[in-house]
Write an enzyme that holds these catalytic residues in place. Structure first.
Site, PDB file in Angstrom:
ATOM      1  N   LYS A 122       0.857  -1.186   0.000  1.00 23.77           N
ATOM      2  CA  LYS A 122       0.000   0.000   0.000  1.00 23.77           C
ATOM      3  C   LYS A 122       0.892   1.235   0.000  1.00 23.77           C
ATOM      4  O   LYS A 122       1.652   1.453   0.940  1.00 23.77           O
ATOM      5  CB  LYS A 122      -0.911   0.003   1.225  1.00 23.77           C
ATOM      6  CG  LYS A 122      -1.910   1.164   1.243  1.00 23.77           C
ATOM      7  CD  LYS A 122      -2.854   1.031   2.415  1.00 23.77           C
ATOM      8  CE  LYS A 122      -3.870   2.156   2.441  1.00 23.77           C
ATOM      9  NZ  LYS A 122      -4.797   2.029   3.591  1.00 23.77           N
ATOM     10  N   ASP A 134      -1.578  10.133  -6.457  1.00 18.22           N
ATOM     11  CA  ASP A 134      -0.217   9.697  -6.792  1.00 18.22           C
ATOM     12  C   ASP A 134       0.078   8.260  -6.411  1.00 18.22           C
ATOM     13  O   ASP A 134       1.160   7.744  -6.682  1.00 18.22           O
ATOM     14  CB  ASP A 134       0.808  10.628  -6.132  1.00 18.22           C
ATOM     15  CG  ASP A 134       0.670  10.692  -4.608  1.00 18.22           C
ATOM     16  OD1 ASP A 134      -0.006   9.816  -4.026  1.00 18.22           O
ATOM     17  OD2 ASP A 134       1.230  11.625  -4.011  1.00 18.22           O
ATOM     18  N   ARG A 199     -13.495  -7.331  -1.354  1.00 13.75           N
ATOM     19  CA  ARG A 199     -14.459  -6.593  -0.546  1.00 13.75           C
ATOM     20  C   ARG A 199     -15.777  -6.466  -1.303  1.00 13.75           C
ATOM     21  O   ARG A 199     -15.857  -6.791  -2.489  1.00 13.75           O
ATOM     22  CB  ARG A 199     -13.884  -5.251  -0.125  1.00 13.75           C
ATOM     23  CG  ARG A 199     -13.623  -4.201  -1.176  1.00 13.75           C
ATOM     24  CD  ARG A 199     -12.284  -4.167  -1.856  1.00 13.75           C
ATOM     25  NE  ARG A 199     -11.066  -4.338  -1.120  1.00 13.75           N
ATOM     26  CZ  ARG A 199     -10.394  -3.381  -0.487  1.00 13.75           C
ATOM     27  NH1 ARG A 199     -10.856  -2.150  -0.465  1.00 13.75           N
ATOM     28  NH2 ARG A 199      -9.257  -3.645   0.104  1.00 13.75           N
ATOM     29  N   ASP A 267     -16.785  -0.449  -0.235  1.00 10.05           N
ATOM     30  CA  ASP A 267     -15.479  -0.890  -0.720  1.00 10.05           C
ATOM     31  C   ASP A 267     -14.495  -1.123   0.412  1.00 10.05           C
ATOM     32  O   ASP A 267     -13.354  -1.518   0.167  1.00 10.05           O
ATOM     33  CB  ASP A 267     -14.909   0.130  -1.710  1.00 10.05           C
ATOM     34  CG  ASP A 267     -14.812   1.529  -1.122  1.00 10.05           C
ATOM     35  OD1 ASP A 267     -15.866   2.118  -0.825  1.00 10.05           O
ATOM     36  OD2 ASP A 267     -13.692   2.039  -0.944  1.00 10.05           O
ATOM     37  N   ASN A 268     -14.924  -0.891   1.652  1.00 14.63           N
ATOM     38  CA  ASN A 268     -14.053  -1.103   2.806  1.00 14.63           C
ATOM     39  C   ASN A 268     -14.546  -2.212   3.722  1.00 14.63           C
ATOM     40  O   ASN A 268     -14.123  -2.286   4.879  1.00 14.63           O
ATOM     41  CB  ASN A 268     -13.908   0.193   3.614  1.00 14.63           C
ATOM     42  CG  ASN A 268     -13.101   1.253   2.883  1.00 14.63           C
ATOM     43  OD1 ASN A 268     -12.286   0.919   2.027  1.00 14.63           O
ATOM     44  ND2 ASN A 268     -13.335   2.504   3.198  1.00 14.63           N
ATOM     45  N   ASP A 277      -8.674  -1.928   5.596  1.00 13.04           N
ATOM     46  CA  ASP A 277      -8.520  -0.514   5.249  1.00 13.04           C
ATOM     47  C   ASP A 277      -8.602   0.392   6.479  1.00 13.04           C
ATOM     48  O   ASP A 277      -9.608   1.060   6.717  1.00 13.04           O
ATOM     49  CB  ASP A 277      -9.549  -0.095   4.197  1.00 13.04           C
ATOM     50  CG  ASP A 277      -9.189  -0.617   2.816  1.00 13.04           C
ATOM     51  OD1 ASP A 277      -8.060  -1.102   2.635  1.00 13.04           O
ATOM     52  OD2 ASP A 277     -10.035  -0.540   1.911  1.00 13.04           O
TER      53      ASP A 277
END
Length: 517
Positions: A122, A134, A199, A267-268, A277
């Site tokens: 990550k 980024d 997830r 999504d978590n 997450d």
């Protein structure tokens, strides 16, 4: 540690060739992606237990090749490294494609007994799903995720794990509270480990696009790879029910230890029932059921502590809607939703009985718990310290409630004004204990096994971050050492188990965090 291409990459369609730029990726579960090298990687921490699980010895952990792999300066030989494709509901609204914007799946490695673990970096640079970002991570957020993952594992809460924390030597610009004040911060990469990082959003995205074939293949891959005990014509229905049950148990654990995720978007949430997450999370200091650590969540407090079980139910309903095309009618999905309710209520009752030191749970005990939160919030009592203090009280010693709870009070004057409320609850609790068959010793042992002595509070993490940003990791390692045994009172380490100090009440990173955290 031999890392091979992940099974989902081998079994599901994806973009096989890396190419730069963000884009809308359709009909694909993943995109081949390579990490972006960093300038001066330095290994800050690794957890011995996870290293042992993966067969890593001291020589390997200290080798340049291991550091290069954990920093994204090298990739596993022969493995396809990818970012995965998913969508999600964010704060209750459909957000469309999201994907691994700063996470990169190196592949899978075999642990002890042949168990498979996905290895993911990550903060290793941009991916096709980074949108305008980024793909990097700062030391602040990486350290928080590293410590929280290991702490939750020690607390007995299902969670993803970590393998390393690496400083990159490069600066990353972040606006910590989205206040128009971006600043450079030290960069870092955390290596996350889990049986799977799938997830809810992985299934929502193809469903939203009408990609039924991909949805079917993804569900069947998930069952075969991670739920192999589920076989036969009802496997998909049984799988959804199992996801629901695991989610229910996870929510009960979060409530037990006072954990607030802060950003419970679909999504978590993991389909394996893991905490996943770690962003703007926090552990309750004062027992405020309406507290959320996430500044983005403050207008509606959707993800506040008390709402988490209901939010998980809502998220499961979103997953059920995504899966609906795979079922002839809604009955199996309705049964799964009911399985969540039953699992949560059962686990919650069991865990609260343990927290209060009760041999069994009775229907009337729900009112006792509800009244407790009202009393603790009114008197501004520390959540974690309260239960350890309560365990040490004699059942009859409830006359001077303020004096008895002194270690857990944030303001004695406020507690004195609420003394009658506290005293009334303690008297009700004492009456309940009078009908409990356990000995005092058994009750205390039960409570101390359910109520942690120490948790990774945000102010503890911030203190470790402040030191680490100056190149000093001693505070980080001292905190990690204490958190390995969270249920044991540890003489000499009392500063880690203290209530929140005044300086941390309003400091960013301690009381207020953003999704950038």
């Amino acid at each position: 540690m031999r890392i091979e291409t992940a099974r989902m990459v081998s079994e599901l369609p994806g973009e096989a060739e890396p190419r730069p730029g963000t884009r809308d990726v359709r009909g694909m579960a993943w995109s081949a992606t390579v990490p972006t090298p960093v300038s001066a990687p330095r290994l800050l921490a690794f957890p011995p237990t996870m290293a042992e699980e993966l067969g890593l010895d001291a020589a390997t952990l200290g080798s340049p090749s291991f550091l290069d792999l954990m920093a994204g300066n090298a990739v596993p030989s022969g493995a396809t490294t990818v970012a995965t494709n998913y969508g999600g509901h964010q704060f209750g609204h459909w957000a469309g494609q999201l994907g691994d914007g700063r996470a990169l799946l190196l592949g899978e490695a075999a642990g002890r007994g042949g168990r498979r673990w996905e290895i993911q970096l990550k903060g290793a640079g941009p991916t096709p799903y980074s949108r305008r970002a980024d793909g990097r991570a700062v030391l602040r957020s990486s350290l928080r995720e590293y410590v929280a993952s290991e702490a939750m594992h020690a607390l007995g809460v299902p969670t993803t794990r970590v393998l390393s924390l690496v400083a990159t030597g490069d600066a990353v610009v972040r606006d910590i509270l989205y206040a128009g004040d971006p600043k450079p911060e030290p960069g870092a990469i955390v290596c996350r480990v889990a049986p799977s990082f799938l997830r809810f959003g992985h299934y929502e995205l193809p469903a939203s696009r009408g990609e039924r074939d991909l949805l079917e293949r993804l569900v069947d891959h998930t069952i075969a790879s991670h739920f192999p005990q589920l076989i036969g014509p009802n496997a998909r229905a049984d799988w959804f029910a199992e996801v629901a049950r695991r989610t229910g148990v996870l929510m009960a654990h979060w409530m037990r230890v006072g954990f607030v995720h802060g950003v419970m978007n679909t999504d978590n949430l993991s389909v394996l029932g893991l905490t996943i997450d770690y962003g703007p999370f926090g552990f309750l200091d004062d027992a405020d059921p309406h507290w959320t650590p996430n500044t983005t969540d403050l207008p509606g407090r959707r993800y506040r502590y008390a709402a988490q079980p209901q939010v998980a139910h809502w998220n499961l309903s979103a997953l059920a809607s995504a899966l609906a095309p795979l079922f002839p009618d809604a009955e199996p999905l309705t049964a799964g939703m009911n399985a969540y309710v039953e699992a949560f209520q059962s686990a919650q009752a069991r865990m609260w009985a343990d927290k209060l030191g009760l041999a069994d749970w009775r229907d009337e005990d729900a009112a006792l718990v509800s009244g407790l939160f009202g009393a603790l919030q009114a008197a501004e009592v520390d959540f974690t310290i309260f239960f350890r203090t309560l365990a040490a009280l004699e059942a009859a010693a409830v006359v001077d409630s303020v004096a008895a709870l002194e270690p857990a009070l944030y303001g004695r004057a406020k507690a004195e004004r609420e003394a009658a409320t506290l005293g009334d609850w303690l008297a009700r609790y004492a009456a309940r204990l009078a009908s409990d068959p356990q000995s005092v010793e058994a009750r205390r042992a039960r409570m101390d096994a359910a109520n942690p002595w120490v948790v990774p509070r945000n102010w503890l993490l911030q203190r470790a971050i402040d030191a680490a940003e100056q190149g000093d990791t001693a505070e980080l390692h001292a905190l990690l050492e204490v958190l390995q045994r969270p249920y044991d009172a540890q003489p000499g380490a009392e500063r880690f188990a203290a209530r929140r100090p005044d300086w941390a009440k309003d400091r960013p990173g301690c009381s207020a965090l953003s999704c950038s955290s």
